[in-house]
Motif scaffolding. Structure first.
Motif, PDB file in Angstrom:
ATOM      1  N   UNK A  26       0.923  -1.196   0.091  1.00 36.12           N
ATOM      2  CA  UNK A  26      -0.121  -0.080  -0.053  1.00 36.12           C
ATOM      3  C   UNK A  26       0.887   1.216   0.127  1.00 36.12           C
ATOM      4  N   UNK A  27       1.881   1.383   0.720  1.00 39.43           N
ATOM      5  CA  UNK A  27       2.775   2.458   0.960  1.00 39.43           C
ATOM      6  C   UNK A  27       3.442   2.598  -0.496  1.00 39.43           C
ATOM      7  N   UNK A  28       4.003   1.690  -1.134  1.00 43.26           N
ATOM      8  CA  UNK A  28       4.631   1.727  -2.160  1.00 43.26           C
ATOM      9  C   UNK A  28       3.908   2.311  -3.275  1.00 43.26           C
ATOM     10  N   UNK A  29       2.620   1.833  -3.365  1.00 43.21           N
ATOM     11  CA  UNK A  29       1.583   2.369  -4.436  1.00 43.21           C
ATOM     12  C   UNK A  29       1.161   3.746  -4.281  1.00 43.21           C
ATOM     13  N   UNK A  30       1.032   4.172  -2.962  1.00 46.56           N
ATOM     14  CA  UNK A  30       0.740   5.403  -2.639  1.00 46.56           C
ATOM     15  C   UNK A  30       1.690   6.354  -3.083  1.00 46.56           C
ATOM     16  N   UNK A  31       3.064   6.031  -2.614  1.00 45.29           N
ATOM     17  CA  UNK A  31       4.443   6.748  -2.964  1.00 45.29           C
ATOM     18  C   UNK A  31       4.332   6.973  -4.540  1.00 45.29           C
ATOM     19  N   UNK A  32       4.165   5.821  -5.078  1.00 45.86           N
ATOM     20  CA  UNK A  32       4.281   5.900  -6.683  1.00 45.86           C
ATOM     21  C   UNK A  32       3.377   6.874  -7.444  1.00 45.86           C
TER      22      UNK A  32
ATOM     23  N   UNK B  88     -12.999  10.490 -11.099  1.00 48.65           N
ATOM     24  CA  UNK B  88     -12.147  11.623 -11.257  1.00 48.65           C
ATOM     25  C   UNK B  88     -10.611  11.396 -10.675  1.00 48.65           C
ATOM     26  N   UNK B  89     -10.384  10.288 -10.157  1.00 48.93           N
ATOM     27  CA  UNK B  89      -9.177  10.136  -9.592  1.00 48.93           C
ATOM     28  C   UNK B  89      -8.027   9.834 -10.591  1.00 48.93           C
ATOM     29  N   UNK B  90      -8.418   9.464 -11.668  1.00 46.64           N
ATOM     30  CA  UNK B  90      -7.341   9.495 -12.839  1.00 46.64           C
ATOM     31  C   UNK B  90      -6.958  11.027 -13.340  1.00 46.64           C
ATOM     32  N   UNK B  91      -7.946  11.631 -13.470  1.00 44.03           N
ATOM     33  CA  UNK B  91      -7.752  13.096 -13.870  1.00 44.03           C
ATOM     34  C   UNK B  91      -6.807  13.733 -12.611  1.00 44.03           C
ATOM     35  N   UNK B  92      -7.442  13.488 -11.334  1.00 46.18           N
ATOM     36  CA  UNK B  92      -6.659  14.217 -10.534  1.00 46.18           C
ATOM     37  C   UNK B  92      -5.134  13.900 -10.063  1.00 46.18           C
ATOM     38  N   UNK B  93      -4.923  12.565 -10.264  1.00 46.04           N
ATOM     39  CA  UNK B  93      -3.501  12.061 -10.240  1.00 46.04           C
ATOM     40  C   UNK B  93      -2.869  12.458 -11.530  1.00 46.04           C
ATOM     41  N   UNK B  94      -3.301  12.625 -12.638  1.00 51.56           N
ATOM     42  CA  UNK B  94      -2.507  13.027 -13.860  1.00 51.56           C
ATOM     43  C   UNK B  94      -2.223  14.517 -13.709  1.00 51.56           C
ATOM     44  N   UNK B  95      -2.926  15.155 -12.788  1.00 48.35           N
ATOM     45  CA  UNK B  95      -2.557  16.750 -12.821  1.00 48.35           C
ATOM     46  C   UNK B  95      -1.122  17.012 -12.134  1.00 48.35           C
ATOM     47  N   UNK B  96      -0.797  15.987 -11.274  1.00 50.89           N
ATOM     48  CA  UNK B  96       0.388  16.352 -10.725  1.00 50.89           C
ATOM     49  C   UNK B  96       1.360  15.106 -10.870  1.00 50.89           C
ATOM     50  N   UNK B  97       1.213  14.351 -11.568  1.00 56.35           N
ATOM     51  CA  UNK B  97       2.133  13.333 -11.958  1.00 56.35           C
ATOM     52  C   UNK B  97       3.363  13.860 -12.648  1.00 56.35           C
ATOM     53  N   UNK B  98       4.576  12.970 -12.431  1.00 54.10           N
ATOM     54  CA  UNK B  98       6.089  13.585 -13.112  1.00 54.10           C
ATOM     55  C   UNK B  98       6.157  12.484 -13.964  1.00 54.10           C
ATOM     56  N   UNK B  99       7.119  12.785 -14.952  1.00 53.00           N
ATOM     57  CA  UNK B  99       7.494  11.832 -16.210  1.00 53.00           C
ATOM     58  C   UNK B  99       8.203  10.731 -15.513  1.00 53.00           C
TER      59      UNK B  99
ATOM     60  N   UNK C   4       7.956   4.980 -13.817  1.00 52.81           N
ATOM     61  CA  UNK C   4       8.031   3.951 -12.692  1.00 52.81           C
ATOM     62  C   UNK C   4       6.784   3.229 -12.613  1.00 52.81           C
ATOM     63  N   UNK C   5       5.935   3.790 -13.041  1.00 52.67           N
ATOM     64  CA  UNK C   5       4.325   3.263 -13.250  1.00 52.67           C
ATOM     65  C   UNK C   5       4.415   2.266 -14.257  1.00 52.67           C
ATOM     66  N   UNK C   6       5.024   2.490 -15.200  1.00 54.02           N
ATOM     67  CA  UNK C   6       4.945   1.607 -16.567  1.00 54.02           C
ATOM     68  C   UNK C   6       5.969   0.211 -16.059  1.00 54.02           C
ATOM     69  N   UNK C   7       6.955   0.418 -15.197  1.00 48.45           N
ATOM     70  CA  UNK C   7       7.800  -0.738 -15.110  1.00 48.45           C
ATOM     71  C   UNK C   7       7.254  -1.447 -14.023  1.00 48.45           C
ATOM     72  N   UNK C   8       6.369  -0.786 -13.051  1.00 45.32           N
ATOM     73  CA  UNK C   8       5.863  -1.764 -11.927  1.00 45.32           C
ATOM     74  C   UNK C   8       4.665  -2.358 -12.398  1.00 45.32           C
ATOM     75  N   UNK C   9       4.187  -1.914 -13.400  1.00 46.64           N
ATOM     76  CA  UNK C   9       2.715  -2.601 -14.063  1.00 46.64           C
ATOM     77  C   UNK C   9       3.475  -3.820 -14.806  1.00 46.64           C
TER      78      UNK C   9
END
Length: 302
Positions: free
Chosen positions: A103-109, A196-207, A212-217
């Motif tokens: 849970x902590x890993x995903x929330x940090x990611x 709205x979660x995906x839109x909200x997360x996309x507003x602050x996500x960095x390259x 890291x999300x791709x590699x984790x997936x």
């Protein structure tokens, strides 16, 4: 001179460590399968960030009791079938530790947990999200079954593939994987895309986070299908489709999950054809994480 028939201690210890690592991987994969959908729920983030310490302690205590009762029958370990109280308690602590770490890993990611306000808000988020991850760890064997192949037999399985399989068999296996991946990814993506979660997360996500999300997936879906020892793992390693090597199948399945994610975002009008490609990329990759895990769950069904 009497010869000893005992196995070398080093080999026995090596097998024990391999089994322990495999148990931990299985538990983590079960946690991801059960915990990812709830992870994309902002209400849980808010409740966790505002929860009082006594509520967090109650949550931990109730989770421990529930997981302990599960472990009295069958926990996440493949080779342990003992239901003695102290062993069930130890397995419960381990399951909770795995769930909270996942849970902590995903929330940090996803950048929903920061170290600036960790003790004020983030601990509650991790604990509340960790509940579903922990239940996934505990229920990994009961709901996802066990693969009966052992560590010793795994290499033999690879060497005993059928050499007379036909191209039609390969095509059928490939189409089966594509279909089940698409169904599993679409089911998960269709439940998250309208929110709205995906839109909200996309507003602050960095390259960097997107990479890291791709590699984790990729790592999580590979582990679920080919490493965790869930049902039909031995059978999956024997398939001989067009993309049936574990690495190529994982990449192909991930790309299919991304297509399902993009379509669901467009279908629910979260992104439009006229939007910048960067918006498409960010939201698709973010939704692709739970969708790819759904696709992996779909492949476990065949």
């Amino acid at each position: 001179m009497i010869k000893s028939h005992h196995k070398p201690k080093s080999k026995t210890k090596s097998k024990a460590w391999l089994r322990e690592i495999n148990d931990l991987i299985r538990g983590a994969c079960g946690g991801f399968l059960f915990g990812i959908p709830l992870l994309y729920t902002m209400e849980v983030w808010w409740i966790g960030s505002q929860a009082k310490p006594y509520k967090l302690l109650i949550t931990i205590a109730l989770t421990f009791i529930a997981v302990y009762l599960i472990n009295r029958t069958e926990g996440f370990r493949k080779y342990s079938r003992s239901n003695r109280p102290y062993e069930a308690a130890i397995n419960t602590v381990e399951a909770m530790a795995i769930g909270i770490l996942c849970s902590a890993f995903m929330m940090v990611l996803l950048q929903e947990v920061t170290f600036d306000n960790f003790f004020k808000e983030s601990i509650g988020k991790v604990i509340f999200e960790g509940m579903s991850f922990t239940f996934g760890v505990a229920l990994a064997n009961q709901f996802l079954g066990n693969s009966e192949d052992s560590f010793d037999a795994r290499n033999d399985t690879e060497n005993n593939k059928k050499s007379h399989s036909t191209s039609s068999d390969h095509l059928y296996a490939t189409l089966s994987d594509i279909g089940t991946t698409l169904i599993g990814a679409t089911v998960i993506a269709s439940n998250i895309a309208p929110t709205d979660e995906v839109t909200m997360l996309a507003a602050s996500v960095s390259p960097k986070s997107l990479l890291l999300i791709v590699l984790t997936s990729l790592v999580i879906t590979y582990s679920i299908v080919f490493q965790a020892g869930f049902s039909n793992q031995q059978k999956r390693r024997q398939q001989q489709g067009l993309f049936q090597r574990p690495s190529s199948e994982t990449i192909m399945a991930y790309l299919i999950s991304l297509l399902a994610s993009a379509f669901m975002l467009w279908f629910f009008q979260k992104i439009a054809i006229s939007d910048p490609w960067t918006m498409w990329l960010e939201q698709t990759l973010l939704l692709g994480l739970p969708a790819s895990i759904g696709g992996a769950a779909g492949r476990l069904a065949i």
